[in-house]
Design a protein around this motif. Structure first.
Motif, PDB file in Angstrom:
ATOM      1  N   GLN A  24       0.812  -1.213   0.000  1.00 19.43           N
ATOM      2  CA  GLN A  24       0.000   0.000   0.000  1.00 19.43           C
ATOM      3  C   GLN A  24       0.850   1.270   0.000  1.00 19.43           C
ATOM      4  OE1 GLN A  24      -2.603  -0.335   3.380  1.00 19.43           O
ATOM      5  NE2 GLN A  24      -3.462  -2.272   2.678  1.00 19.43           N
ATOM      6  N   ILE A  25       1.958   1.218  -0.717  1.00 21.42           N
ATOM      7  CA  ILE A  25       2.839   2.372  -0.889  1.00 21.42           C
ATOM      8  C   ILE A  25       2.632   2.864  -2.322  1.00 21.42           C
ATOM      9  CG2 ILE A  25       5.228   3.190  -0.872  1.00 21.42           C
ATOM     10  CD1 ILE A  25       4.330   2.161   1.851  1.00 21.42           C
ATOM     11  N   THR A  26       2.225   4.120  -2.462  1.00 20.05           N
ATOM     12  CA  THR A  26       1.992   4.666  -3.791  1.00 20.05           C
ATOM     13  C   THR A  26       2.774   5.958  -3.971  1.00 20.05           C
ATOM     14  OG1 THR A  26       0.015   5.832  -3.034  1.00 20.05           O
ATOM     15  CG2 THR A  26      -0.313   3.661  -4.032  1.00 20.05           C
ATOM     16  N   ILE A  27       3.084   6.231  -5.203  1.00 16.95           N
ATOM     17  CA  ILE A  27       3.751   7.476  -5.578  1.00 16.95           C
ATOM     18  C   ILE A  27       2.794   8.263  -6.459  1.00 16.95           C
ATOM     19  CG2 ILE A  27       5.705   8.502  -6.801  1.00 16.95           C
ATOM     20  CD1 ILE A  27       6.619   7.054  -4.354  1.00 16.95           C
ATOM     21  N   THR A  28       2.448   9.476  -6.026  1.00 17.53           N
ATOM     22  CA  THR A  28       1.595  10.365  -6.814  1.00 17.53           C
ATOM     23  C   THR A  28       2.508  11.342  -7.549  1.00 17.53           C
ATOM     24  OG1 THR A  28      -0.094  10.209  -5.098  1.00 17.53           O
ATOM     25  CG2 THR A  28      -0.330  11.968  -6.733  1.00 17.53           C
ATOM     26  N   PRO A  29       2.605  11.232  -8.886  1.00 20.41           N
ATOM     27  CA  PRO A  29       3.561  12.080  -9.616  1.00 20.41           C
ATOM     28  C   PRO A  29       3.059  13.512  -9.781  1.00 20.41           C
ATOM     29  CG  PRO A  29       2.404  10.646 -11.137  1.00 20.41           C
ATOM     30  CD  PRO A  29       1.932  10.283  -9.751  1.00 20.41           C
ATOM     31  N   PHE A  30       4.004  14.368 -10.195  1.00 16.05           N
ATOM     32  CA  PHE A  30       3.656  15.735 -10.582  1.00 16.05           C
ATOM     33  C   PHE A  30       2.638  15.681 -11.709  1.00 16.05           C
ATOM     34  CE2 PHE A  30       8.268  16.306  -9.456  1.00 16.05           C
ATOM     35  CZ  PHE A  30       8.061  17.031  -8.294  1.00 16.05           C
ATOM     36  N   GLN A  37       7.463  12.932 -15.278  1.00 14.06           N
ATOM     37  CA  GLN A  37       7.015  13.475 -13.998  1.00 14.06           C
ATOM     38  C   GLN A  37       7.129  12.431 -12.889  1.00 14.06           C
ATOM     39  OE1 GLN A  37       5.219  13.956 -16.844  1.00 14.06           O
ATOM     40  NE2 GLN A  37       5.578  16.141 -17.110  1.00 14.06           N
ATOM     41  N   LEU A  38       6.882  11.167 -13.214  1.00 10.56           N
ATOM     42  CA  LEU A  38       7.032  10.105 -12.224  1.00 10.56           C
ATOM     43  C   LEU A  38       8.484   9.961 -11.793  1.00 10.56           C
ATOM     44  CD1 LEU A  38       5.846   7.766 -10.569  1.00 10.56           C
ATOM     45  CD2 LEU A  38       6.249   6.296 -12.543  1.00 10.56           C
ATOM     46  N   VAL A  39       9.399  10.017 -12.742  1.00 13.78           N
ATOM     47  CA  VAL A  39      10.823   9.914 -12.420  1.00 13.78           C
ATOM     48  C   VAL A  39      11.261  11.110 -11.580  1.00 13.78           C
ATOM     49  CG1 VAL A  39      13.153   9.939 -13.407  1.00 13.78           C
ATOM     50  CG2 VAL A  39      11.382   8.494 -14.418  1.00 13.78           C
ATOM     51  N   LEU A  40      10.823  12.302 -11.943  1.00 13.30           N
ATOM     52  CA  LEU A  40      11.173  13.498 -11.167  1.00 13.30           C
ATOM     53  C   LEU A  40      10.577  13.444  -9.769  1.00 13.30           C
ATOM     54  CD1 LEU A  40      10.836  16.291 -13.880  1.00 13.30           C
ATOM     55  CD2 LEU A  40      12.937  15.311 -12.923  1.00 13.30           C
ATOM     56  N   THR A  41       9.366  12.931  -9.652  1.00 10.71           N
ATOM     57  CA  THR A  41       8.735  12.778  -8.342  1.00 10.71           C
ATOM     58  C   THR A  41       9.502  11.771  -7.495  1.00 10.71           C
ATOM     59  OG1 THR A  41       6.579  13.275  -9.294  1.00 10.71           O
ATOM     60  CG2 THR A  41       6.598  12.236  -7.136  1.00 10.71           C
ATOM     61  N   LEU A  42       9.905  10.658  -8.095  1.00  6.75           N
ATOM     62  CA  LEU A  42      10.683   9.657  -7.366  1.00  6.75           C
ATOM     63  C   LEU A  42      12.012  10.233  -6.890  1.00  6.75           C
ATOM     64  CD1 LEU A  42      10.011   6.474  -9.503  1.00  6.75           C
ATOM     65  CD2 LEU A  42       9.477   6.763  -7.082  1.00  6.75           C
TER      66      LEU A  42
END
Length: 132
Positions: A24-30, A37-42
Motif C-alpha cells: 500500500q505504498i503509492t507514488i503520486t507524480p507531478f 514526472q514520475l521519475v522526477l517525483t521519485l
C-alpha cells in the motif's frame, strides 16, 4: 556526489516498493503524470527521504539508543518505518509524493528499502587498491 547516488538509489528503492501492491505504498507524480514526472517525483521523494533519514533519523537513533540495546536492534525497523511515514507526511502537503497506506506496511517497505540500499551500497562502495 555521494548524496546524489543516495538519492538515486532511494528513488529506485521507492519505485520497487511502490510496485508491490500489498504494501500500500503509492507514488503520486507531478502533473500531468507522465513518465518524466514520475521519475522526477521519485527523485524528489528520494531526496526528501535521504534528508529526513540523515537529519531526523540520526537524532532519533541517538535518542533511541537504549531501545536498540533492549530490543537487540529490532526497534530500528520501527524507526525506519516512522521515517518513511514522516517522508510521506511531508510530501503529502505538496499534492504529490509518497503515500503510506498503513504504518506496519510502511515498516515492511522500509525494511525492503534498507535491503536495496544495502545491496547498492555494497556494489557502489569505493574499492581499495591492492598494493603489489
Amino acid at each position: 556526489m555521494r548524496f546524489l547516488i543516495r538519492v538515486v538509489v532511494n528513488a529506485f528503492a521507492l519505485w520497487v516498493v511502490s510496485l508491490i501492491s500489498v504494501l500500500q505504498i503509492t507514488i503520486t507524480p507531478f502533473e500531468p503524470g507522465e513518465t518524466l514526472q514520475l521519475v522526477l517525483t521519485l527523485l524528489a521523494v528520494g531526496a526528501i527521504f535521504a534528508l529526513v533519514n540523515t537529519i531526523i533519523g540520526t537524532v532519533v537513533k541517538i535518542v533511541a539508543f537504549p531501545l536498540y540495546i533492549l530490543t537487540f536492534g529490532l526497534i530500528g525497523f520501527v524507526i525506519n518505518g516512522f521515517l518513511l511515514w514522516l517522508t510521506a507526511w511531508i510530501t503529502s502537503g505538496f499534492g504529490w509524493g509518497l503515500t503510506v497506506g498503513h504504518f506496519w506496511w510502511g515498516v515492511l517497505a522500509a525494511l525492503i528499502i534498507s535491503v536495496i540500499n544495502g545491496i547498492f551500497g555494497f556494489i557502489l562502495r569505493p574499492q581499495k587498491k591492492k598494493r603489489s
